[in-house]
Design an enzyme around this catalytic site. Sequence first.
Site, PDB file in Angstrom:
ATOM      1  N   ARG A 193       0.774  -1.425   0.075  1.00 18.85           N
ATOM      2  CA  ARG A 193      -0.051  -0.074   0.121  1.00 18.85           C
ATOM      3  C   ARG A 193       0.695   1.269   0.031  1.00 18.85           C
ATOM      4  O   ARG A 193       0.384   2.374  -0.496  1.00 18.85           O
ATOM      5  CB  ARG A 193      -1.058   0.090   1.179  1.00 18.85           C
ATOM      6  N   LYS A 209       2.073 -19.488   5.705  1.00 15.44           N
ATOM      7  CA  LYS A 209       0.990 -19.859   6.769  1.00 15.44           C
ATOM      8  C   LYS A 209       1.025 -18.535   7.470  1.00 15.44           C
ATOM      9  O   LYS A 209       1.597 -17.511   7.578  1.00 15.44           O
ATOM     10  CB  LYS A 209       1.723 -20.975   7.476  1.00 15.44           C
ATOM     11  N   ASP A 231       5.979 -23.916   3.306  1.00 17.27           N
ATOM     12  CA  ASP A 231       6.294 -24.440   4.903  1.00 17.27           C
ATOM     13  C   ASP A 231       7.828 -24.475   4.819  1.00 17.27           C
ATOM     14  O   ASP A 231       8.570 -25.125   4.266  1.00 17.27           O
ATOM     15  CB  ASP A 231       6.038 -25.725   5.204  1.00 17.27           C
ATOM     16  N   HIS A 232       8.359 -23.241   5.463  1.00 20.28           N
ATOM     17  CA  HIS A 232       9.922 -23.083   5.291  1.00 20.28           C
ATOM     18  C   HIS A 232      10.837 -24.154   5.787  1.00 20.28           C
ATOM     19  O   HIS A 232      11.886 -24.291   5.382  1.00 20.28           O
ATOM     20  CB  HIS A 232      10.222 -21.621   5.480  1.00 20.28           C
ATOM     21  N   LYS A 283      14.613 -26.128   4.341  1.00 20.03           N
ATOM     22  CA  LYS A 283      15.950 -26.323   5.140  1.00 20.03           C
ATOM     23  C   LYS A 283      16.578 -27.384   4.538  1.00 20.03           C
ATOM     24  O   LYS A 283      16.168 -28.493   4.433  1.00 20.03           O
ATOM     25  CB  LYS A 283      15.515 -26.666   6.616  1.00 20.03           C
ATOM     26  N   GLU A 302      12.975 -22.970  20.644  1.00 22.18           N
ATOM     27  CA  GLU A 302      13.255 -21.879  20.390  1.00 22.18           C
ATOM     28  C   GLU A 302      14.030 -20.719  21.703  1.00 22.18           C
ATOM     29  O   GLU A 302      13.277 -21.295  22.893  1.00 22.18           O
ATOM     30  CB  GLU A 302      12.335 -20.814  19.637  1.00 22.18           C
ATOM     31  N   ASP A 340       0.906 -22.630  15.548  1.00 18.32           N
ATOM     32  CA  ASP A 340       1.909 -21.746  14.847  1.00 18.32           C
ATOM     33  C   ASP A 340       3.051 -22.805  14.480  1.00 18.32           C
ATOM     34  O   ASP A 340       3.702 -22.685  13.453  1.00 18.32           O
ATOM     35  CB  ASP A 340       2.578 -20.666  15.935  1.00 18.32           C
ATOM     36  N   HIS A 344       5.105 -26.958  10.739  1.00 18.41           N
ATOM     37  CA  HIS A 344       6.562 -27.538  10.643  1.00 18.41           C
ATOM     38  C   HIS A 344       6.555 -28.864  11.262  1.00 18.41           C
ATOM     39  O   HIS A 344       7.123 -29.746  10.423  1.00 18.41           O
ATOM     40  CB  HIS A 344       7.428 -26.505  11.574  1.00 18.41           C
ATOM     41  N   LYS A 359       8.693 -21.611  22.968  1.00 14.42           N
ATOM     42  CA  LYS A 359       9.447 -20.429  22.739  1.00 14.42           C
ATOM     43  C   LYS A 359      10.151 -20.304  24.114  1.00 14.42           C
ATOM     44  O   LYS A 359       9.679 -20.697  25.101  1.00 14.42           O
ATOM     45  CB  LYS A 359       8.531 -19.068  22.887  1.00 14.42           C
TER      46      LYS A 359
HETATM   47  C1  BG6 Z   1       7.660 -19.663  12.251  1.00 17.58           C
HETATM   48  C2  BG6 Z   1       6.856 -19.554  13.293  1.00 17.58           C
HETATM   49  O1  BG6 Z   1       6.869 -20.477  11.164  1.00 17.58           O
HETATM   50  O2  BG6 Z   1       8.707 -20.576  12.376  1.00 17.58           O
HETATM   51  C3  BG6 Z   1       7.599 -18.710  14.233  1.00 17.58           C
HETATM   52  O3  BG6 Z   1       5.679 -18.617  12.959  1.00 17.58           O
HETATM   53  C4  BG6 Z   1       8.924 -19.325  14.589  1.00 17.58           C
HETATM   54  O4  BG6 Z   1       6.930 -18.606  15.462  1.00 17.58           O
HETATM   55  C5  BG6 Z   1       9.702 -19.636  13.067  1.00 17.58           C
HETATM   56  O5  BG6 Z   1       9.864 -18.472  15.344  1.00 17.58           O
HETATM   57  C6  BG6 Z   1      11.038 -20.757  13.342  1.00 17.58           C
HETATM   58  O6  BG6 Z   1      11.420 -20.891  12.288  1.00 17.58           O
HETATM   59  P1  BG6 Z   1      13.084 -21.167  12.178  1.00 17.58           P
HETATM   60  O7  BG6 Z   1      13.422 -21.389  10.980  1.00 17.58           O
HETATM   61  O8  BG6 Z   1      13.655 -20.008  13.053  1.00 17.58           O
HETATM   62  O9  BG6 Z   1      13.298 -22.449  13.023  1.00 17.58           O
END
Ligand code: BG6
Length: 489
Positions: A51, A149, A178-179, A183, A217, A236, A241, A339
């Site tokens: 925007r 997501k 889904d990243h 990896k 994390e 989340d 994941h 977390k």
């Molecule tokens: C994201 C979550 O999809 O993945 C986050 O929304 C999380 O909460 C993150 O911190 C973790 O990704 P990575 O690659 O740092 O393990």
Amino acid sequence: MTSQIIPVDPFDFIIFGGTGDLSERKLLPALYYRQRDHQFSEPTRIIGTSRAKLSNEEFQAFARQAVTDHVNASDVDPKELESFVARLSYVSTDATSGVGFDELKKAIGESDRIRAFYLAVAPTLFGNISHHLREHGLITPKSRIVVEKPIGRDLASARALNDLVGSDFGEHQIFRIDHYLGKETVQNLMALRFANMLYEPLWNSAHIDHVQITVAETVGLEDRVTYYDKAGALRDMVQNHILQLLCLVAMEAPSSMNADAVRDEKLKVLRALKRINGNDAPRQTVRGQYRAGASAGGPVKGYVEELGRESGTETFVAIKAEIANWRWAGVPFYLRTGKRMASRVSEIVIEFKRIPHSIFDESAGNISANQLVIRLQPDEGVKQFLMVKDPGPGGMRLRQIPLDMSFAQSFRHRAPDAYERLIMDVVRGNQTLFMRRDEVEAAWNWIDPILNAWEQNRQEVQGYTAGTWGPSASIALIERDGRTWHESN
Ligand code: BG6
């Protein structure tokens, strides 16, 4: 050792949310790396849109800064950076009203190049954007749309979102990221299982005692107050994941790396997951929330203090999951994520069964079960723990040591970020590492009953001190079965 990089056909990459956080921290740096490694053919273009009213030069300055801030200084080649920036332009669009889509169309022009629309925006805008793209005639046969997501917050909302995007794009054009699947070590899991003869014959309930998946994390809420407090750790991290990791561990061998061959097998695993209902949830799940403690050597606030109000959202979850099929019956999968835990570590532990009979006398010591530990991050690698004889005289004493395959030592080149691989797969049109609609929905179908059980049972979050491994109930969850969490240090 360097890998050979094959340039891809020229493409137009359009980032919705171009000036947002994901674009700044992940997408632009990932695209820069692909430029630096000469993967782009001419005339590849990247168009940012959001925007905000920006000129091309202002967006280019934003991208230059993003690369400077989020790429290792030693990887920033000024010449490549300028060539990268020269590919960038900007158009302002309003996803709700559709204002600006005509300009976007002009900027893209008439071409039959590959077109990737990356939606780095809130999911509430997915439907609007895809409809405007269609109404403005921007969707060509070679177009793809990428969505991030959260895809829904339960099965019904995920279906609604999939319907919206699916009414404009065909499933073969929709790339649900889904990243974790991008990896390197996650892909290595497939290599480990299916490029080696060693493990597959043992990969079943006859030889495996249980599996653990930990994604821990050290970060807290960060700047994601609104999103995270409504989501919680189950939505989340587990819905996407962790279930994806579970699928890769548990699936049957697909006949090839073909996208549907792989996704069909993952889907079967998701559908075989045993439902956790209201009766099972108190025994099979633990919800936690961090309290004030210490992280990275300093004091940190508790979740509620960070948030500034009371909340029942879980920042930690542990689950005992079971897969009801021949391969896995009776093999629990213990999942946990949180977390503000003791350290940042993601790993999968495959614990094999104990030997059926020991020929050694007591002086040999305890014979531990073999473990295969796949470390996703940090210090990516695989360790196979084996029993060996302690060297030297004095009888037969046994000890467990790891066969250690650290990837950093074996491969001396930089491990690309997940987004680099995934973006290039979008351009190539390869959906193997992306979630198909039925997968996402099957995952929600397993998550929904857990959410419902928590609500019905009013299953409260249990406090854990920031900087620890989660609430004591999560230790009890596994120890009740005579097992322990692998010490992830
Ligand atoms: C994201 C979550 O999809 O993945 C986050 O929304 C999380 O909460 C993150 O911190 C973790 O990704 P990575 O690659 O740092 O393990």
